[in-house]
Design a protein around this motif. Structure first.
Motif, short mmCIF file in Angstrom:
data_model
loop_
_atom_site.label_atom_id
_atom_site.label_comp_id
_atom_site.label_asym_id
_atom_site.label_seq_id
_atom_site.Cartn_x
_atom_site.Cartn_y
_atom_site.Cartn_z
N ARG A 184 44.17 45.01 43.89
CA ARG A 184 44.87 43.73 43.87
C ARG A 184 45.86 43.62 45.01
N ASP A 187 43.98 43.18 48.37
CA ASP A 187 43.56 41.79 48.58
C ASP A 187 44.74 40.90 48.93
N TRP A 188 45.88 41.17 48.30
CA TRP A 188 47.10 40.39 48.57
C TRP A 188 47.51 40.57 50.03
#
Length: 297
Positions: A184, A187-188
């Motif tokens: 996560r 991707d951020w």
């Protein structure tokens, strides 16, 4: 509504100072240990440390920090490792930006804030050694608290094995907090460190989070600490691997053009740069991230 969080604020501020001290010592050791290869005959670099103060409208104490900058070393052309703890009241522009991003009903009536963090950007002498960015921070208002930060690798000459090591080290530090964190935050970072007007990423990515609050302060602080702890083992081996690689004028030209790209991102899109300037922090500290030399094709 949050509490005053006095103990938590003190713990966070002390951690950022401790991480700063570790990184400064490690970077000066890299300068001392570079005894062969390009530029090894030059003097080892050392950090110059300057106290910074945040300007407040009414002249009251608004906090500050330390700006630590090394210029013209054997390994680092320019590296800054800044820490700050600032507080006071958000101005109208910063209030509007905060409410637009997070909602925070009541901000206009009680615009107090407190923020502490560490921010690092390293621009290297040898074009084969990647530039790097890292920051972590805690933000508090009477209405909410949150953490943010991460680190990303910015090579002008890419090596797949360097990218793999950087990401694997970050994953290893994040996985104990839950295996979903690394993908996560990766991707951020890919989304955040993207340059729309160039239609490309700034570098080869890393991890990033912002406005992060699970509701468990201790757990979120532990995650933030491990984002910081991942930095040296992720980056230092890459410096040691590449700093003796020969380079030529074409490599240097490629490096300077890439730095122009880096500067564009930081001046146009970086949220930390915008916040620091909007809240009256020392502009030299805020703009520490800019490279000493850059060019555009």
């Amino acid at each position: 509504m949050t509490t005053d969080f006095a103990t938590e604020k003190a713990s966070a501020s002390a951690w950022f100072r401790s991480l700063r001290d570790q990184i400064v010592a490690a970077f000066e050791e890299l300068e001392d240990s570079h005894i062969s290869g390009p530029l090894s005959e030059e003097a080892a670099g050392r950090f110059e440390v300057t106290e910074t103060r945040r300007a407040s409208d009414d002249g009251s104490d608004a906090g500050g920090g330390l700006m630590s900058v090394m210029r013209g070393g054997r390994v680092f052309e320019k590296v800054g490792v800044n820490i700050s703890t600032v507080y006071g009241q958000l101005g109208a522009q910063a209030q509007a930006a905060m409410m637009a991003r997070k909602g925070l009903p009541g901000m206009a009536e009680d615009p107090r804030f407190w923020a502490s963090g560490i921010s690092l950007v390293a621009h290297m002498r040898n074009p084969h050694v990647p530039a790097v960015h890292m920051n972590t921070r805690m933000f508090w208002t009477p209405h909410a608290w949150w953490f943010g930060g991460g680190s990303d690798l910015n090579p002008c000459i890419e090596y797949d094995e360097d990218t793999a090591h950087f990401h694997a080290t970050q994953k290893a530090h994040l996985d104990p907090h839950g295996v979903g964190h690394y993908p996560r935050l990766k991707d951020w970072a890919d989304e955040y460190f993207y340059i729309p007007h160039r239609k490309r990423a700034r570098g080869v990515g890393g991890i990033f989070m912002d406005d992060y609050c699970s509701g468990d302060w201790a757990a979120d602080f532990a995650l933030t600490q491990d984002i910081g702890r991942a930095f040296l083992p992720a980056f230092v081996p890459l410096v040691e691997r590449r700093r003796t690689t020969p380079f030529d004028a074409a490599d240097r030209d490629r490096q300077l053009i890439y730095r122009g790209l880096y500067a564009e991102y930081n001046l146009v899109y970086d949220r930390g740069t915008k916040f620091g300037l909007a809240t009256g922090h020392d502009p030299d500290a805020v703009l520490m991230s800019l490279p000493p030399l850059a060019k555009w094709p």
